[in-house]
Write a protein that holds these residues in place. Structure first.
Motif, PDB file in Angstrom:
ATOM      1  N   UNK A  49       3.852   5.434  -5.802  1.00 24.81           N
ATOM      2  CA  UNK A  49       3.655   5.427  -7.256  1.00 24.81           C
ATOM      3  C   UNK A  49       2.611   6.459  -7.679  1.00 24.81           C
ATOM      4  N   UNK A  50       1.530   6.545  -6.924  1.00 28.23           N
ATOM      5  CA  UNK A  50       0.472   7.490  -7.280  1.00 28.23           C
ATOM      6  C   UNK A  50       0.938   8.927  -7.084  1.00 28.23           C
TER       7      UNK A  50
ATOM      8  N   UNK B 223       0.833  -1.208   0.000  1.00 26.34           N
ATOM      9  CA  UNK B 223       0.000   0.000   0.000  1.00 26.34           C
ATOM     10  C   UNK B 223       0.866   1.257   0.000  1.00 26.34           C
ATOM     11  N   UNK B 224       1.920   1.268   0.827  1.00 27.23           N
ATOM     12  CA  UNK B 224       2.837   2.418   0.852  1.00 27.23           C
ATOM     13  C   UNK B 224       3.524   2.608  -0.500  1.00 27.23           C
ATOM     14  N   UNK B 225       3.940   1.498  -1.080  1.00 25.74           N
ATOM     15  CA  UNK B 225       4.595   1.565  -2.390  1.00 25.74           C
ATOM     16  C   UNK B 225       3.633   2.135  -3.434  1.00 25.74           C
TER      17      UNK B 225
ATOM     18  N   UNK C  13       9.541   1.018  -0.796  1.00 26.79           N
ATOM     19  CA  UNK C  13      10.176  -0.118  -0.147  1.00 26.79           C
ATOM     20  C   UNK C  13      10.248  -1.322  -1.082  1.00 26.79           C
ATOM     21  N   UNK C  14       9.154  -1.533  -1.824  1.00 27.09           N
ATOM     22  CA  UNK C  14       9.066  -2.712  -2.710  1.00 27.09           C
ATOM     23  C   UNK C  14       8.799  -2.263  -4.150  1.00 27.09           C
ATOM     24  N   UNK C  15       9.847  -1.913  -4.852  1.00 22.17           N
ATOM     25  CA  UNK C  15       9.680  -1.312  -6.181  1.00 22.17           C
ATOM     26  C   UNK C  15       9.431  -2.390  -7.239  1.00 22.17           C
ATOM     27  N   UNK C  16       8.239  -2.984  -7.154  1.00 22.95           N
ATOM     28  CA  UNK C  16       7.954  -4.132  -8.027  1.00 22.95           C
ATOM     29  C   UNK C  16       7.741  -3.728  -9.485  1.00 22.95           C
ATOM     30  N   UNK C  17       7.500  -2.447  -9.743  1.00 19.87           N
ATOM     31  CA  UNK C  17       7.310  -2.044 -11.144  1.00 19.87           C
ATOM     32  C   UNK C  17       8.610  -2.123 -11.939  1.00 19.87           C
TER      33      UNK C  17
END
Lengths: 186, 186
Positions: free
Chosen positions: A33-34, A27-29, A171-175
């Motif tokens: 992004x937004x 959610x934080x990530x 924290x979790x830059x999955x993009x």
């Protein structure tokens, strides 16, 4: 929270995220992004059926009886660079991912997403070591088609998935991984 | 349900849909899209906050107190030919669309969708005549930037939006309009 010796150092950069669960991290990530106009990705509300609602006024409606229903889709979806993104996120304390943790129709949903030109995947956190892997639906399908096991060993994620590097913000830059997948599909 | 004289004929093809509301029509249309591998588009669950849950067993959890929360996004999203689709659907009995019917942050959300390469729009049903218009977010923005009115007249939908032709199955083939929008963006 206790981490095995030796990997403690890795977490220095992420003190504020320590002890947060995968959902909070995602959610934080997604907020990051937004806020930075990178992507618009949300967690969907929990699906329920509502049986009884009390209205004092129209604004103060209180749900008095409702039931959880099995989700027919995944938890997260949205748009990144014009591409539709869709995924489910799960944690496991084991060093394998029990397939019981994901519903069959969620896997079917992700397959359909791929057929329609979207990018579908699962993110699995191995909580003991805080390793977070992204596994594309095609690779998940391959595993299911070629195995009778009821779980996916971590080794499969290491080999066929992508380890999401932990960062400060997000924290979790999955993009970043989605970029790699798109690149590999070209 | 009563229709004005003269347009009754239009509804012959859609007897089974007569009396259904916009949400039901869209859900049926989306089922058609999914079953025919055209697109994967769902209505999101209603967003709520849960305060109290009774557990008899893990399977029989009953929500005993919950509240509706204002949605931060729109009701529908999904993927069509690789493109991210996002929209809100509303009915009005008037011959104009009251802007109070759509939240400001939903409009902001749709703008962000466009910025990120998705296709965002609203579908508005004028219930008296059962006219269903699709208005792309860019056209909605134009209206808001150039008007101080608290509603959008139907004429604006006629001029700047697209009338969705009623069909048998799917009843509301709004993706045909999405094709036109994508074509016009090339």
């Amino acid at each position: 929270m206790n981490y095995p010796n030796g990997i403690k150092k890795t977490f220095k950069i992420s003190n504020s995220n320590r002890g947060m669960n995968l959902e909070q991290n995602l959610n934080d990530t997604n907020i990051f992004y937004r806020n930075n106009n990178i992507a618009v990705i949300y967690k969907k509300p929990t699906p329920i059926t509502i049986n009884k609602v009390d209205y004092n006024s129209r604004k103060d409606a209180v749900i008095k009886e409702a039931h959880f229903i099995i989700p027919s889709t995944t938890d997260y979806n949205g748009v990144y660079n014009g591409t539709y993104i869709d995924f489910e996120a799960k944690e496991t304390r084991k060093n394998y991912f029990p397939l019981a943790n994901i519903h069959n129709h969620q896997i079917e949903h992700l397959k359909k997403i791929k057929q329609c030109g979207g990018i579908g995947f699962i993110i699995v956190r191995f909580t003991v070591t805080n390793e977070n892997y992204l596994l594309e639906i095609g690779k998940l399908e391959n595993f299911l088609n070629n195995n009778k096991r009821k779980s996916i060993p971590k080794e499969y994620f290491k080999k066929e998935g992508y380890l999401i590097k932990l960062g400060y913000n997000p924290y979790l830059d999955y993009l970043k991984i989605v970029d790699l997948i798109k690149e590999s599909e070209k």
